[in-house]
Design a protein around this motif. Structure first.
Motif, PDB file in Angstrom:
ATOM      1  N   ALA A   1      -7.913   5.897  -2.893  1.00  0.00           N
ATOM      2  CA  ALA A   1      -8.948   4.623  -2.221  1.00  0.00           C
ATOM      3  C   ALA A   1      -9.109   3.461  -2.843  1.00  0.00           C
ATOM      4  O   ALA A   1      -9.448   2.344  -2.018  1.00  0.00           O
ATOM      5  CB  ALA A   1     -10.168   5.492  -2.326  1.00  0.00           C
ATOM      6  N   ALA A   2      -8.848   3.346  -4.255  1.00  0.00           N
ATOM      7  CA  ALA A   2      -8.868   2.009  -4.923  1.00  0.00           C
ATOM      8  C   ALA A   2      -7.738   1.104  -4.721  1.00  0.00           C
ATOM      9  O   ALA A   2      -7.704  -0.273  -5.049  1.00  0.00           O
ATOM     10  CB  ALA A   2      -8.510   2.380  -6.303  1.00  0.00           C
ATOM     11  N   VAL A   3      -6.620   1.520  -3.927  1.00  0.00           N
ATOM     12  CA  VAL A   3      -5.761   0.539  -3.360  1.00  0.00           C
ATOM     13  C   VAL A   3      -6.139  -0.411  -2.547  1.00  0.00           C
ATOM     14  O   VAL A   3      -6.507   0.057  -1.409  1.00  0.00           O
ATOM     15  CB  VAL A   3      -4.563   1.250  -2.823  1.00  0.00           C
ATOM     16  CG1 VAL A   3      -3.444   0.145  -2.662  1.00  0.00           C
ATOM     17  CG2 VAL A   3      -3.813   2.177  -3.963  1.00  0.00           C
ATOM     18  N   PRO A   4      -6.425  -1.779  -2.621  1.00  0.00           N
ATOM     19  CA  PRO A   4      -6.966  -2.598  -1.730  1.00  0.00           C
ATOM     20  C   PRO A   4      -6.188  -2.889  -0.427  1.00  0.00           C
ATOM     21  O   PRO A   4      -4.949  -2.491  -0.298  1.00  0.00           O
ATOM     22  CB  PRO A   4      -6.948  -3.930  -2.660  1.00  0.00           C
ATOM     23  CG  PRO A   4      -5.947  -3.953  -3.368  1.00  0.00           C
ATOM     24  CD  PRO A   4      -5.827  -2.469  -3.820  1.00  0.00           C
ATOM     25  N   PHE A   5      -6.832  -2.974   0.703  1.00  0.00           N
ATOM     26  CA  PHE A   5      -6.202  -3.138   1.903  1.00  0.00           C
ATOM     27  C   PHE A   5      -5.266  -4.310   1.916  1.00  0.00           C
ATOM     28  O   PHE A   5      -4.191  -4.303   2.420  1.00  0.00           O
ATOM     29  CB  PHE A   5      -7.317  -3.096   2.855  1.00  0.00           C
ATOM     30  CG  PHE A   5      -6.673  -3.350   4.511  1.00  0.00           C
ATOM     31  CD1 PHE A   5      -6.259  -2.119   5.047  1.00  0.00           C
ATOM     32  CD2 PHE A   5      -6.683  -4.584   5.030  1.00  0.00           C
ATOM     33  CE1 PHE A   5      -5.788  -2.364   6.262  1.00  0.00           C
ATOM     34  CE2 PHE A   5      -6.298  -4.673   6.333  1.00  0.00           C
ATOM     35  CZ  PHE A   5      -5.819  -3.465   7.065  1.00  0.00           C
ATOM     36  N   ILE A   6      -5.681  -5.397   1.598  1.00  0.00           N
ATOM     37  CA  ILE A   6      -4.978  -6.705   1.322  1.00  0.00           C
ATOM     38  C   ILE A   6      -5.290  -7.207  -0.109  1.00  0.00           C
ATOM     39  O   ILE A   6      -6.419  -7.328  -0.378  1.00  0.00           O
ATOM     40  CB  ILE A   6      -5.212  -7.702   2.616  1.00  0.00           C
ATOM     41  CG1 ILE A   6      -4.073  -8.511   2.624  1.00  0.00           C
ATOM     42  CG2 ILE A   6      -6.707  -8.321   2.687  1.00  0.00           C
ATOM     43  CD1 ILE A   6      -4.154  -9.455   4.006  1.00  0.00           C
TER      44      ILE A   6
ATOM     45  N   ARG B   1       0.736  -1.118   0.029  1.00  0.00           N
ATOM     46  CA  ARG B   1      -0.140  -0.070   0.090  1.00  0.00           C
ATOM     47  C   ARG B   1       0.737   1.338  -0.048  1.00  0.00           C
ATOM     48  O   ARG B   1       0.656   2.273  -0.804  1.00  0.00           O
ATOM     49  CB  ARG B   1      -1.007   0.033   1.344  1.00  0.00           C
ATOM     50  CG  ARG B   1      -2.104  -1.090   1.240  1.00  0.00           C
ATOM     51  CD  ARG B   1      -3.254  -0.832   2.088  1.00  0.00           C
ATOM     52  NE  ARG B   1      -2.706  -0.539   3.426  1.00  0.00           N
ATOM     53  CZ  ARG B   1      -2.597  -1.404   4.374  1.00  0.00           C
ATOM     54  NH1 ARG B   1      -2.904  -2.874   3.946  1.00  0.00           N
ATOM     55  NH2 ARG B   1      -2.387  -1.146   5.539  1.00  0.00           N
ATOM     56  N   LEU B   2       1.927   1.194   0.628  1.00  0.00           N
ATOM     57  CA  LEU B   2       2.831   2.510   0.505  1.00  0.00           C
ATOM     58  C   LEU B   2       3.356   2.683  -0.441  1.00  0.00           C
ATOM     59  O   LEU B   2       3.301   3.762  -0.969  1.00  0.00           O
ATOM     60  CB  LEU B   2       4.011   2.234   1.890  1.00  0.00           C
ATOM     61  CG  LEU B   2       3.561   2.309   3.233  1.00  0.00           C
ATOM     62  CD1 LEU B   2       4.644   1.867   4.252  1.00  0.00           C
ATOM     63  CD2 LEU B   2       2.954   3.706   3.648  1.00  0.00           C
ATOM     64  N   ALA B   3       3.913   1.563  -1.259  1.00  0.00           N
ATOM     65  CA  ALA B   3       4.282   1.540  -2.573  1.00  0.00           C
ATOM     66  C   ALA B   3       3.686   2.038  -3.683  1.00  0.00           C
ATOM     67  O   ALA B   3       3.861   2.940  -4.413  1.00  0.00           O
ATOM     68  CB  ALA B   3       5.109   0.419  -2.861  1.00  0.00           C
ATOM     69  N   MET B   4       2.205   1.466  -3.589  1.00  0.00           N
ATOM     70  CA  MET B   4       1.355   1.851  -4.691  1.00  0.00           C
ATOM     71  C   MET B   4       0.850   3.287  -4.583  1.00  0.00           C
ATOM     72  O   MET B   4       0.404   3.975  -5.501  1.00  0.00           O
ATOM     73  CB  MET B   4       0.324   0.976  -4.855  1.00  0.00           C
ATOM     74  CG  MET B   4       0.541  -0.629  -4.966  1.00  0.00           C
ATOM     75  SD  MET B   4      -0.689  -1.659  -5.281  1.00  0.00           S
ATOM     76  CE  MET B   4      -1.988  -0.921  -6.516  1.00  0.00           C
TER      77      MET B   4
END
Length: 422
Positions: free
Chosen positions: A221-226, A174-177
């Motif tokens: 917001a579209a970056v999935p949590f997992i 998530r940090l990278a994306m």
């Protein structure tokens, strides 16, 4: 700072630490009870737990208190007999606390009884015991395989899912994306704030910046949590383990001179030995040999339950053992042990032959040979012949068992660890 609250329910073994501390404190009584259990139990139930009684005198905690003698001042309330200034006679005897009452029959009473589990009982049973001189002669042809940890992998069985590692992987992704969009979002928000400060909030550039900000927020917001890419599984691989091979030969005399009492003692001895081997060593072969005039290799059940009997030719068992060693257990690859139990009543012509077989055939091949003579009032011919062998080989041991109470001490003496025996 993160705080972790452990809300797990207490397990059934929450008092295990206190129990182990208690067992260490009363180790002497437990060992004594364990030894007595061998003589009181049947052959088939040697491995169950045991009820241990602790004498009441051993339960008292040591305390500091005033001893006898000395002078000290105390303040006592008055009563009908004593008023201010009276002197009170010193009480007879010392102080201290009253203990529990004695038993009605005048003998000491055990006031605390607890039960050892099967595992605890066997741990004390075989504490400080080991097969002597067990060395790694040669790796086995089929080495034992042990599953060991080997980091993490991106695929695997759901039961081996590593939650912490998966969450760390998800945070990193998530940090990278989100790093690029967040940096662009900050720049767009700063530019919009600058236009609004200049009074150009309604300009076309400001509208474009607002659309860009909305787009970037949606992208973040579209970056999935997992994601499935984040899942990590504990990886285990097969690792060959170097193992030592060992075989124990159990030779029991079942001739007519071995009456039921002697056979019972011999069976208890071998049952102890069998429990010790199967509990202490993962890989060990046990060969059972019964003999009268003829020796026969039998399975575990026949060894302890068969009622076949006859005359006595001890050399037949030794010949059979030597034959089996030669055919199936080469001494260069196997640690070979033997334990023999007999009443020592053998044909006079056969005992010297037994000595020859041991000296010339068996003892050069084995790591340790133990002989127990059972319930013989006087040393028999076999004992005298074996005494000569004992003087020649350090790894030959012999003991006598005269009654049931001798089994456990003799067993410990024969198989005590070297460092424990020193």
């Amino acid at each position: 700072m993160s705080q972790l609250i452990d809300r797990r329910l207490s397990g059934k073994n929450r008092s295990a630490v206190n129990r182990q501390r208690f067992l260490r404190r009363f180790k002497a009584q437990i060992r004594k009870a364990v030894g007595e259990a061998v003589s009181e139990r049947g052959v088939s139930d040697l491995e169950r737990g045991e009820e241990i009684s602790i004498p009441s005198k051993d339960l008292n905690e040591p305390i500091f208190h005033h001893g006898e003698g000395g002078r000290r001042d105390v303040v006592s309330p008055g009563n009908r007999e004593f008023v201010k200034g009276d002197r009170i006679d010193r009480p007879q005897g010392g102080g201290g606390q009253g203990g529990g009452g004695g038993s009605p029959d005048g003998e000491g009473m055990d006031e605390f009884v607890f039960e050892l589990s099967k595992d605890e009982f066997l741990n004390y049973f075989f504490e400080d015991l080991a097969l002597p001189d067990l060395v790694k002669k040669q790796l086995t042809a089929t080495p034992e395989i042990k599953r060991v940890r080997a980091g993490f992998t991106s695929d695997g069985n759901p039961s081996s899912l590593h939650v912490v590692r998966s969450m760390k992987q998800a945070i990193g992704r998530r940090l990278a994306m989100g790093a690029g969009p967040r940096r662009a979002l900050r720049e767009a928000e700063e530019a919009l704030a600058k236009l609004e400060a200049e009074g150009k909030g309604d300009s076309e550039d400001a509208e474009l910046l607002r659309e860009e900000i909305n787009r970037l927020n949606a992208r973040i917001a579209a970056v999935p949590f997992i994601d499935t890419w984040d899942l990590r599984y504990a990886n285990r691989v097969d690792k060959p383990q170097p193992t030592s091979q060992a075989v124990m030969f159990c030779l029991m005399d079942v001739s007519g001179s071995m009456d039921e009492e002697r056979k019972n003692i011999a069976k208890r001895f071998f049952m102890l030995l069998y429990l010790f081997l199967t509990r202490s060593y993962e890989r060990i072969d046990v060969v059972f040999i019964r003999h009268h005039t003829v020796a026969k290799e039998v399975d575990e059940d026949d060894f302890f339950t068969s009622r076949e009997t006859g005359g006595t030719v001890v050399s037949s068992a030794l010949d059979l053992m030597h034959e089996i060693v030669t055919e199936r257990y080469p001494s260069g690859q196997w640690n070979i042990y033997a334990a023999q139990a007999s009443d020592g009543d053998n044909w006079a012509e056969d005992s010297p032959r037994c000595r020859e077989i041991l000296v010339n055939g068996i003892l050069p091949l084995v790591q340790y040979y133990a002989y127990v003579e059972i319930k013989a009032e006087h040393p028999q011919t076999l004992w005298h012949e074996y005494e000569t062998v004992k003087g020649m080989y350090r790894h030959f041991a012999m003991q006598r068992i005269l009654n049931l109470e001798d089994i456990y001490p003799v067993f410990r003496k024969l198989f005590r660890k070297k460092e424990a025996a020193a």
